[in-house]
Design a protein around this motif. Structure first.
Motif, PDB file in Angstrom:
ATOM      1  N   GLN A  92     -65.263  97.550  14.663  1.00 40.87           N
ATOM      2  CA  GLN A  92     -66.423  97.583  15.566  1.00 40.87           C
ATOM      3  C   GLN A  92     -66.648  96.317  16.398  1.00 40.87           C
ATOM      4  O   GLN A  92     -67.025  96.431  17.567  1.00 40.87           O
ATOM      5  N   PRO A  93     -66.442  95.114  15.862  1.00 48.48           N
ATOM      6  CA  PRO A  93     -66.749  93.928  16.680  1.00 48.48           C
ATOM      7  C   PRO A  93     -65.944  93.835  17.971  1.00 48.48           C
ATOM      8  O   PRO A  93     -66.482  93.428  19.005  1.00 48.48           O
ATOM      9  N   ASN A  94     -64.679  94.216  17.939  1.00 45.52           N
ATOM     10  CA  ASN A  94     -63.880  94.188  19.165  1.00 45.52           C
ATOM     11  C   ASN A  94     -64.268  95.320  20.115  1.00 45.52           C
ATOM     12  O   ASN A  94     -64.290  95.142  21.341  1.00 45.52           O
ATOM     13  N   GLU A  95     -64.569  96.483  19.552  1.00 49.90           N
ATOM     14  CA  GLU A  95     -65.001  97.596  20.399  1.00 49.90           C
ATOM     15  C   GLU A  95     -66.335  97.269  21.072  1.00 49.90           C
ATOM     16  O   GLU A  95     -66.544  97.584  22.251  1.00 49.90           O
ATOM     17  N   ALA A  96     -67.241  96.640  20.324  1.00 53.35           N
ATOM     18  CA  ALA A  96     -68.542  96.260  20.876  1.00 53.35           C
ATOM     19  C   ALA A  96     -68.394  95.181  21.943  1.00 53.35           C
ATOM     20  O   ALA A  96     -69.127  95.162  22.934  1.00 53.35           O
ATOM     21  N   LEU A  97     -67.439  94.286  21.756  1.00 49.47           N
ATOM     22  CA  LEU A  97     -67.178  93.263  22.771  1.00 49.47           C
ATOM     23  C   LEU A  97     -66.637  93.902  24.043  1.00 49.47           C
ATOM     24  O   LEU A  97     -67.071  93.586  25.154  1.00 49.47           O
ATOM     25  N   ASN A  98     -65.709  94.821  23.879  1.00 49.99           N
ATOM     26  CA  ASN A  98     -65.115  95.486  25.046  1.00 49.99           C
ATOM     27  C   ASN A  98     -66.133  96.310  25.819  1.00 49.99           C
ATOM     28  O   ASN A  98     -66.094  96.374  27.051  1.00 49.99           O
ATOM     29  N   SER A  99     -67.084  96.945  25.110  1.00 49.35           N
ATOM     30  CA  SER A  99     -68.095  97.793  25.766  1.00 49.35           C
ATOM     31  C   SER A  99     -69.217  96.978  26.389  1.00 49.35           C
ATOM     32  O   SER A  99     -70.011  97.514  27.162  1.00 49.35           O
ATOM     33  N   GLY A 100     -69.316  95.693  26.048  1.00 45.26           N
ATOM     34  CA  GLY A 100     -70.379  94.850  26.597  1.00 45.26           C
ATOM     35  C   GLY A 100     -71.582  94.711  25.696  1.00 45.26           C
ATOM     36  O   GLY A 100     -72.557  94.048  26.062  1.00 45.26           O
ATOM     37  N   ASP A 101     -71.543  95.308  24.501  1.00 46.22           N
ATOM     38  CA  ASP A 101     -72.657  95.169  23.565  1.00 46.22           C
ATOM     39  C   ASP A 101     -72.705  93.774  22.941  1.00 46.22           C
ATOM     40  O   ASP A 101     -73.736  93.344  22.440  1.00 46.22           O
ATOM     41  N   LEU A 102     -71.569  93.103  22.952  1.00 43.03           N
ATOM     42  CA  LEU A 102     -71.492  91.722  22.476  1.00 43.03           C
ATOM     43  C   LEU A 102     -70.967  90.822  23.584  1.00 43.03           C
ATOM     44  O   LEU A 102     -70.210  91.268  24.455  1.00 43.03           O
ATOM     45  N   ASP A 103     -71.343  89.555  23.531  1.00 45.99           N
ATOM     46  CA  ASP A 103     -70.809  88.566  24.470  1.00 45.99           C
ATOM     47  C   ASP A 103     -69.581  87.871  23.890  1.00 45.99           C
ATOM     48  O   ASP A 103     -68.735  87.360  24.633  1.00 45.99           O
ATOM     49  N   ALA A 104     -69.504  87.846  22.571  1.00 43.13           N
ATOM     50  CA  ALA A 104     -68.370  87.222  21.879  1.00 43.13           C
ATOM     51  C   ALA A 104     -68.350  87.734  20.451  1.00 43.13           C
ATOM     52  O   ALA A 104     -69.317  88.348  19.987  1.00 43.13           O
ATOM     53  N   ASN A 105     -67.242  87.493  19.768  1.00 43.88           N
ATOM     54  CA  ASN A 105     -67.222  87.771  18.331  1.00 43.88           C
ATOM     55  C   ASN A 105     -66.446  86.681  17.611  1.00 43.88           C
ATOM     56  O   ASN A 105     -65.625  85.973  18.201  1.00 43.88           O
ATOM     57  N   TYR A 106     -66.740  86.553  16.338  1.00 39.73           N
ATOM     58  CA  TYR A 106     -66.139  85.508  15.507  1.00 39.73           C
ATOM     59  C   TYR A 106     -65.874  86.117  14.139  1.00 39.73           C
ATOM     60  O   TYR A 106     -66.771  86.224  13.319  1.00 39.73           O
ATOM     61  N   TYR A 107     -64.622  86.563  13.932  1.00 37.31           N
ATOM     62  CA  TYR A 107     -64.280  87.174  12.645  1.00 37.31           C
ATOM     63  C   TYR A 107     -62.782  87.345  12.446  1.00 37.31           C
ATOM     64  O   TYR A 107     -62.342  87.665  11.355  1.00 37.31           O
ATOM     65  N   GLN A 108     -61.981  87.117  13.510  1.00 45.00           N
ATOM     66  CA  GLN A 108     -60.578  87.509  13.441  1.00 45.00           C
ATOM     67  C   GLN A 108     -59.622  86.332  13.586  1.00 45.00           C
ATOM     68  O   GLN A 108     -59.999  85.245  14.032  1.00 45.00           O
ATOM     69  N   THR A 109     -58.374  86.576  13.184  1.00 48.45           N
ATOM     70  CA  THR A 109     -57.310  85.590  13.296  1.00 48.45           C
ATOM     71  C   THR A 109     -56.492  85.865  14.560  1.00 48.45           C
ATOM     72  O   THR A 109     -56.593  86.943  15.160  1.00 48.45           O
ATOM     73  N   VAL A 110     -55.648  84.911  14.925  1.00 49.96           N
ATOM     74  CA  VAL A 110     -54.820  85.079  16.129  1.00 49.96           C
ATOM     75  C   VAL A 110     -53.850  86.255  15.998  1.00 49.96           C
ATOM     76  O   VAL A 110     -53.728  87.054  16.933  1.00 49.96           O
ATOM     77  N   PRO A 111     -53.135  86.434  14.869  1.00 48.96           N
ATOM     78  CA  PRO A 111     -52.239  87.594  14.771  1.00 48.96           C
ATOM     79  C   PRO A 111     -52.974  88.925  14.918  1.00 48.96           C
ATOM     80  O   PRO A 111     -52.471  89.853  15.568  1.00 48.96           O
ATOM     81  N   TYR A 112     -54.166  89.024  14.318  1.00 47.84           N
ATOM     82  CA  TYR A 112     -54.953  90.257  14.454  1.00 47.84           C
ATOM     83  C   TYR A 112     -55.380  90.440  15.901  1.00 47.84           C
ATOM     84  O   TYR A 112     -55.307  91.551  16.450  1.00 47.84           O
ATOM     85  N   PHE A 113     -55.823  89.356  16.534  1.00 44.15           N
ATOM     86  CA  PHE A 113     -56.214  89.389  17.949  1.00 44.15           C
ATOM     87  C   PHE A 113     -55.052  89.881  18.806  1.00 44.15           C
ATOM     88  O   PHE A 113     -55.216  90.774  19.648  1.00 44.15           O
ATOM     89  N   ASP A 114     -53.872  89.296  18.613  1.00 43.32           N
ATOM     90  CA  ASP A 114     -52.706  89.681  19.418  1.00 43.32           C
ATOM     91  C   ASP A 114     -52.362  91.150  19.228  1.00 43.32           C
ATOM     92  O   ASP A 114     -52.071  91.867  20.201  1.00 43.32           O
ATOM     93  N   ASP A 115     -52.402  91.614  17.989  1.00 45.64           N
ATOM     94  CA  ASP A 115     -52.070  93.005  17.688  1.00 45.64           C
ATOM     95  C   ASP A 115     -53.059  93.967  18.345  1.00 45.64           C
ATOM     96  O   ASP A 115     -52.662  94.945  18.996  1.00 45.64           O
ATOM     97  N   GLN A 116     -54.349  93.684  18.196  1.00 44.39           N
ATOM     98  CA  GLN A 116     -55.367  94.604  18.691  1.00 44.39           C
ATOM     99  C   GLN A 116     -55.493  94.599  20.213  1.00 44.39           C
ATOM    100  O   GLN A 116     -55.692  95.651  20.828  1.00 44.39           O
ATOM    101  N   THR A 117     -55.371  93.437  20.830  1.00 48.75           N
ATOM    102  CA  THR A 117     -55.484  93.392  22.296  1.00 48.75           C
ATOM    103  C   THR A 117     -54.285  94.067  22.951  1.00 48.75           C
ATOM    104  O   THR A 117     -54.420  94.704  23.997  1.00 48.75           O
ATOM    105  N   THR A 118     -53.120  93.948  22.326  1.00 53.40           N
ATOM    106  CA  THR A 118     -51.926  94.605  22.865  1.00 53.40           C
ATOM    107  C   THR A 118     -52.042  96.121  22.733  1.00 53.40           C
ATOM    108  O   THR A 118     -51.774  96.867  23.690  1.00 53.40           O
ATOM    109  N   LYS A 119     -52.448  96.581  21.550  1.00 54.45           N
ATOM    110  CA  LYS A 119     -52.564  98.024  21.307  1.00 54.45           C
ATOM    111  C   LYS A 119     -53.616  98.678  22.208  1.00 54.45           C
ATOM    112  O   LYS A 119     -53.452  99.810  22.656  1.00 54.45           O
ATOM    113  N   ASN A 120     -54.715  97.980  22.451  1.00 54.25           N
ATOM    114  CA  ASN A 120     -55.845  98.573  23.166  1.00 54.25           C
ATOM    115  C   ASN A 120     -55.979  98.117  24.612  1.00 54.25           C
ATOM    116  O   ASN A 120     -56.895  98.550  25.318  1.00 54.25           O
ATOM    117  N   ASN A 121     -55.061  97.237  25.034  1.00 55.88           N
ATOM    118  CA  ASN A 121     -55.098  96.701  26.395  1.00 55.88           C
ATOM    119  C   ASN A 121     -56.443  96.047  26.715  1.00 55.88           C
ATOM    120  O   ASN A 121     -56.979  96.194  27.813  1.00 55.88           O
TER     121      ASN A 121
END
Length: 274
Positions: free
Chosen positions: A72-101
């Motif tokens: 949810q935190p990344n989905e909420a960030l992408n939709s504009g419900d959040l301005d930022a999030n703080y919970y993830q590592t770089v490998p997770y970030f790379d994986d999720q941003t690539t998969k979801n563009n």
């Protein structure tokens, strides 16, 4: 009559101008208010320390929203419900941003919740015998971390191809597992319970704590140095609040936050990564 209409029109125009000016001022102020999504512990605790002690001096206001899952935190960030999030590592970030563009950006590492090698049978890692049972988490992202910790301590070797850095590959290989360790895969929350049937296990900090283990009890604790598992602040690349977000990121790397982490988690369950 025409004069009266002109006066009314002028008044209306002035009112509209004032209204627009007020909206403009409000919008500018809103750019300094940040809604940040975070895991409850330690992320939200760290953010609330910043909100209560440091943010106002930098002219920013923080609202912290807690999430107990990793989707949810990344989905909420992408939709504009959040301005930022703080919970993830770089490998997770790379994986999720690539998969979801997702068009996200991130700052440098803030803290680490270190993996540890735990045992109920051994007091020193040097006591580990060939063919011993080593429990490994079955989650792919954390599994890669666990295998790296074993490799960093000379227990196994990692294939150069990252796609091959899996238990299923390493366990059967004399090249990568020359001491013939058994590497059973276990659900993260069950690793502490499984210690009775294992010689050692590599356990995430949160699961170790839930199972009653302290980082000080670990035979080996993961280091923060050059560690991609450091947690990061994430935001959208095109955010209108990027100036305020970068102020927040700077505060999260401040001496005050480092001192707070070291005091709040004196048991080393959380380590500052800067």
């Amino acid at each position: 009559m025409k004069t009266w209409k002109k006066i009314v029109a002028a008044a209306g125009a002035a009112g509209l101008a004032l209204s627009l000016a007020a909206c403009g001022g409000s919008s500018a102020g809103d750019n300094n208010k940040l809604i940040v999504g975070a895991s409850p512990d330690p992320h939200a605790k760290i953010l609330r320390y910043v909100a209560d002690n440091l943010a106002k001096k930098q002219g920013i206001e923080l609202e912290v929203k807690e999430y107990t899952d990793y989707v949810q935190p990344n989905e909420a960030l992408n939709s504009g419900d959040l301005d930022a999030n703080y919970y993830q590592t770089v490998p997770y970030f790379d994986d999720q941003t690539t998969k979801n563009n997702w068009q996200f950006d991130h700052g440098k590492g803030i803290h680490l919740e270190p993996l540890g090698i735990y045992s109920e049978k051994l007091k020193d890692i040097k006591e580990l015998q060939d063919g011993a049972k080593i429990g490994i988490i079955n989650d792919p992202t954390n599994q890669a971390r666990a295998l790296k910790l074993l490799a960093d301590n000379g227990l196994i070797k990692l294939p150069k191809d990252e796609k091959q850095q899996k238990v299923s590959v390493i366990a059967k290989s004399k090249e990568y597992n020359p001491r013939g360790f058994e590497l059973p895969e276990v659900e993260g929350p069950q690793l502490v319970r499984a210690l009775a049937d294992l010689d050692i296990a590599v356990i995430n900090g949160n699961f170790a704590q839930l199972g009653g283990k302290k980082p000080s009890e670990a035979l080996i604790l993961e280091s923060t140095k050059n560690n991609p598992a450091l947690n990061i602040l994430v935001w959208k690349k095109d955010s209108e609040k990027v100036e305020a977000i970068k102020k927040l990121d700077a505060l999260l790397h401040s001496p005050e936050v480092k001192a707070f982490i070291e005091k709040e988690w004196a048991d080393k369950a959380v380590l500052p990564g800067f």
